[in-house]
Design an enzyme around this catalytic site. Structure first.
Site, PDB file in Angstrom:
ATOM      1  N   ASP A  63       0.871  -1.180   0.000  1.00  0.00           N
ATOM      2  CA  ASP A  63       0.000   0.000   0.000  1.00  0.00           C
ATOM      3  C   ASP A  63       0.904   1.224   0.000  1.00  0.00           C
ATOM      4  O   ASP A  63       1.526   1.543   1.013  1.00  0.00           O
ATOM      5  CB  ASP A  63      -0.910  -0.027   1.234  1.00  0.00           C
ATOM      6  CG  ASP A  63      -1.844   1.181   1.266  1.00  0.00           C
ATOM      7  OD1 ASP A  63      -1.648   2.129   0.465  1.00  0.00           O
ATOM      8  OD2 ASP A  63      -2.764   1.180   2.098  1.00  0.00           O
ATOM      9  N   TYR A 156      -4.302  15.371  -7.747  1.00  0.00           N
ATOM     10  CA  TYR A 156      -3.845  14.398  -8.759  1.00  0.00           C
ATOM     11  C   TYR A 156      -2.959  15.108  -9.782  1.00  0.00           C
ATOM     12  O   TYR A 156      -1.843  14.655 -10.084  1.00  0.00           O
ATOM     13  CB  TYR A 156      -5.059  13.761  -9.454  1.00  0.00           C
ATOM     14  CG  TYR A 156      -4.692  12.967 -10.685  1.00  0.00           C
ATOM     15  CD1 TYR A 156      -4.254  11.644 -10.587  1.00  0.00           C
ATOM     16  CD2 TYR A 156      -4.753  13.541 -11.965  1.00  0.00           C
ATOM     17  CE1 TYR A 156      -3.891  10.922 -11.726  1.00  0.00           C
ATOM     18  CE2 TYR A 156      -4.401  12.826 -13.101  1.00  0.00           C
ATOM     19  CZ  TYR A 156      -3.973  11.516 -12.976  1.00  0.00           C
ATOM     20  OH  TYR A 156      -3.611  10.805 -14.100  1.00  0.00           O
ATOM     21  N   LYS A 160       1.112  14.781 -10.975  1.00  0.00           N
ATOM     22  CA  LYS A 160       1.594  14.455 -12.326  1.00  0.00           C
ATOM     23  C   LYS A 160       2.550  15.547 -12.836  1.00  0.00           C
ATOM     24  O   LYS A 160       3.466  15.261 -13.605  1.00  0.00           O
ATOM     25  CB  LYS A 160       0.417  14.224 -13.276  1.00  0.00           C
ATOM     26  CG  LYS A 160      -0.428  12.998 -12.917  1.00  0.00           C
ATOM     27  CD  LYS A 160       0.372  11.691 -12.943  1.00  0.00           C
ATOM     28  CE  LYS A 160      -0.516  10.464 -12.743  1.00  0.00           C
ATOM     29  NZ  LYS A 160       0.210   9.195 -12.821  1.00  0.00           N
TER      30      LYS A 160
HETATM   31  N1  LIG Z   1      -6.788   5.295 -17.622  1.00  0.00           N
HETATM   32  C1  LIG Z   1      -6.461   6.357 -18.334  1.00  0.00           C
HETATM   33  O1  LIG Z   1      -7.102   6.650 -19.363  1.00  0.00           O
HETATM   34  C2  LIG Z   1      -5.319   7.239 -17.881  1.00  0.00           C
HETATM   35  C3  LIG Z   1      -5.225   8.548 -18.377  1.00  0.00           C
HETATM   36  C4  LIG Z   1      -4.169   9.342 -17.960  1.00  0.00           C
HETATM   37  C5  LIG Z   1      -3.211   8.856 -17.098  1.00  0.00           C
HETATM   38  N2  LIG Z   1      -3.319   7.578 -16.625  1.00  0.00           N
HETATM   39  C6  LIG Z   1      -2.292   7.081 -15.719  1.00  0.00           C
HETATM   40  O2  LIG Z   1      -1.966   5.743 -16.065  1.00  0.00           O
HETATM   41  C7  LIG Z   1      -1.684   4.961 -14.901  1.00  0.00           C
HETATM   42  C8  LIG Z   1      -2.582   3.741 -14.841  1.00  0.00           C
HETATM   43  O3  LIG Z   1      -3.925   4.178 -14.930  1.00  0.00           O
HETATM   44  P1  LIG Z   1      -5.150   3.200 -14.745  1.00  0.00           P
HETATM   45  O4  LIG Z   1      -6.367   3.944 -15.188  1.00  0.00           O
HETATM   46  O5  LIG Z   1      -4.841   1.869 -15.326  1.00  0.00           O
HETATM   47  O6  LIG Z   1      -5.137   3.148 -13.161  1.00  0.00           O
HETATM   48  P2  LIG Z   1      -6.264   2.595 -12.169  1.00  0.00           P
HETATM   49  O7  LIG Z   1      -7.254   1.751 -12.839  1.00  0.00           O
HETATM   50  O8  LIG Z   1      -6.772   3.773 -11.435  1.00  0.00           O
HETATM   51  O9  LIG Z   1      -5.385   1.656 -11.291  1.00  0.00           O
HETATM   52  C9  LIG Z   1      -4.713   2.187 -10.251  1.00  0.00           C
HETATM   53  C10 LIG Z   1      -3.595   1.250  -9.920  1.00  0.00           C
HETATM   54  O10 LIG Z   1      -2.916   1.839  -8.833  1.00  0.00           O
HETATM   55  C11 LIG Z   1      -2.867   0.917  -7.765  1.00  0.00           C
HETATM   56  N3  LIG Z   1      -3.041   1.593  -6.496  1.00  0.00           N
HETATM   57  C12 LIG Z   1      -4.088   2.370  -6.103  1.00  0.00           C
HETATM   58  N4  LIG Z   1      -3.928   2.740  -4.804  1.00  0.00           N
HETATM   59  C13 LIG Z   1      -2.758   2.173  -4.394  1.00  0.00           C
HETATM   60  C14 LIG Z   1      -2.053   2.176  -3.164  1.00  0.00           C
HETATM   61  N5  LIG Z   1      -2.531   2.807  -2.075  1.00  0.00           N
HETATM   62  N6  LIG Z   1      -0.888   1.498  -3.088  1.00  0.00           N
HETATM   63  C15 LIG Z   1      -0.391   0.839  -4.169  1.00  0.00           C
HETATM   64  N7  LIG Z   1      -1.019   0.788  -5.364  1.00  0.00           N
HETATM   65  C16 LIG Z   1      -2.188   1.456  -5.473  1.00  0.00           C
HETATM   66  C17 LIG Z   1      -4.037  -0.038  -7.973  1.00  0.00           C
HETATM   67  O11 LIG Z   1      -3.736  -1.260  -7.318  1.00  0.00           O
HETATM   68  P3  LIG Z   1      -4.868  -2.248  -6.772  1.00  0.00           P
HETATM   69  O12 LIG Z   1      -5.906  -2.356  -7.868  1.00  0.00           O
HETATM   70  O13 LIG Z   1      -4.147  -3.489  -6.483  1.00  0.00           O
HETATM   71  O14 LIG Z   1      -5.434  -1.605  -5.533  1.00  0.00           O
HETATM   72  C18 LIG Z   1      -4.086  -0.123  -9.469  1.00  0.00           C
HETATM   73  O15 LIG Z   1      -3.204  -1.105  -9.936  1.00  0.00           O
HETATM   74  C19 LIG Z   1      -1.868   5.922 -13.731  1.00  0.00           C
HETATM   75  O16 LIG Z   1      -0.622   6.461 -13.377  1.00  0.00           O
HETATM   76  C20 LIG Z   1      -2.776   7.009 -14.280  1.00  0.00           C
HETATM   77  O17 LIG Z   1      -2.626   8.232 -13.610  1.00  0.00           O
HETATM   78  C21 LIG Z   1      -4.356   6.764 -16.982  1.00  0.00           C
END
Ligand SMILES: NC(=O)c1ccc[n+]([C@@H]2O[C@H](COP(=O)([O-])OP(=O)(O)OC[C@H]3O[C@@H](n4cnc5c(N)ncnc54)[C@H](OP(=O)(O)O)[C@@H]3O)[C@@H](O)[C@H]2O)c1
Length: 243
Positions: A63, A156, A160
């Site tokens: 975590d 957030y 970034k």
């Molecule tokens: N999705 C998009 O379109 C998008 C757009 C712009 C930027 N991003 C960036 O891309 C990356 C991945 O995005 P995503 O949408 O796939 O992310 P997500 O679905 O929000 O997943 C978040 C990830 O972070 C982990 N996490 C959350 N809280 C945590 C904690 N307290 N300790 C350790 N791990 C933690 C989660 O682990 P668990 O599930 O195991 O809890 C999960 O693997 C991020 O950096 C995000 O900011 C994504």
């Protein structure tokens, strides 16, 4: 960098973008360690999928809002895999909060998970790779908001901004052994629970008139890992949203 027999650590590798990146690295022949927080079941499934493909895989629970000891996490990964070549900092949280609704708790959690953990993981990774005398790559998953902050998701966005700055600072500090780059995704996967209609409408308004796919992020990661001469770069994968 050829990925065969290299070892990668992908944070947040159990679900969504992190999962796609972890599985893709294994398809290229890398052994993969992932971290997860709450997604124990999906983490097991990723490990099983990678192991079935013939690469080594393991999942480590952490975590990042509580764990200050990133060096210990890296030590645990090293005890299992022997060495590390690649670090992908993908785990993050994305929670609402404007200038007047952001609480100290919301701020602290975002900064711990999205910026402090990637920094101290990078520090431990950098020490390991430099001591070993090999080459390495760090890929930080940032966000185009980190370059063009708006008024929503304030904490957030500021994490970034920090990730983009950290990428450049570490690219200088860890050269020449380690290349440090970042990817700025746009609308790839809607946040869990997002209203589908608003996502479709937002996608239609982008210059390329569609949302992206995790595969597009994977291609960007593979490009950065393949390059021997790109460092300190922020690669936008946004369909033009950042423009
Ligand atoms: N999705 C998009 O379109 C998008 C757009 C712009 C930027 N991003 C960036 O891309 C990356 C991945 O995005 P995503 O949408 O796939 O992310 P997500 O679905 O929000 O997943 C978040 C990830 O972070 C982990 N996490 C959350 N809280 C945590 C904690 N307290 N300790 C350790 N791990 C933690 C989660 O682990 P668990 O599930 O195991 O809890 C999960 O693997 C991020 O950096 C995000 O900011 C994504």
């Amino acid at each position: 960098m050829q990925l065969k027999n290299k070892v990668a650590l992908v944070t947040g590798g159990a679900v969504r973008l992190g999962r796609s990146i972890a599985v893709a690295l294994a398809r290229q022949g890398a052994d993969v360690a992932i971290t997860y927080n709450s997604s124990a079941g999906p983490a097991e499934a990723v490990v099983a999928e990678i192991a079935a493909s013939g690469c080594r895989a393991a999942a480590f629970q952490a975590d990042f809002s509580l764990t200050s000891d990133m060096a210990r996490l890296v030590d645990e990964v090293l005890a299992r895999f022997g060495h590390l070549d690649i670090l992908v900092n993908s785990a993050a949280i994305f929670e609402r909060g404007e200038w007047d609704t952001t609480t100290e708790e919301n701020w602290d959690r975002h900064f711990a998970i999205n910026l402090k953990a990637p920094f101290f993981l990078s520090q431990a990774f950098g020490r390991h790779v430099k001591a070993r005398g090999t080459r390495g790559h760090i890929v930080n998953i940032a966000d185009w908001r980190g370059v063009r902050p708006g008024t929503d998701h304030m904490a957030y966005t500021l994490t970034k901004v920090g990730v983009v700055g950290m990428t450049k600072g570490l690219a200088l500090a860890l050269a020449p052994e380690i290349q440090v780059n970042a990817i700025a995704p746009g609308l790839i996967l809607p946040p869990p629970g997002a209203n589908e209609t608003s996502v479709v409408r937002k996608a239609a308004e982008l210059p390329l008139a569609r949302s992206g796919s995790p595969e597009e992020i994977v291609k960007a990661v593979l490009y950065l890992l393949d390059s021997d001469f790109v460092t300190g770069e922020l690669l936008y994968v946004t369909g033009g949203e950042h423009l």
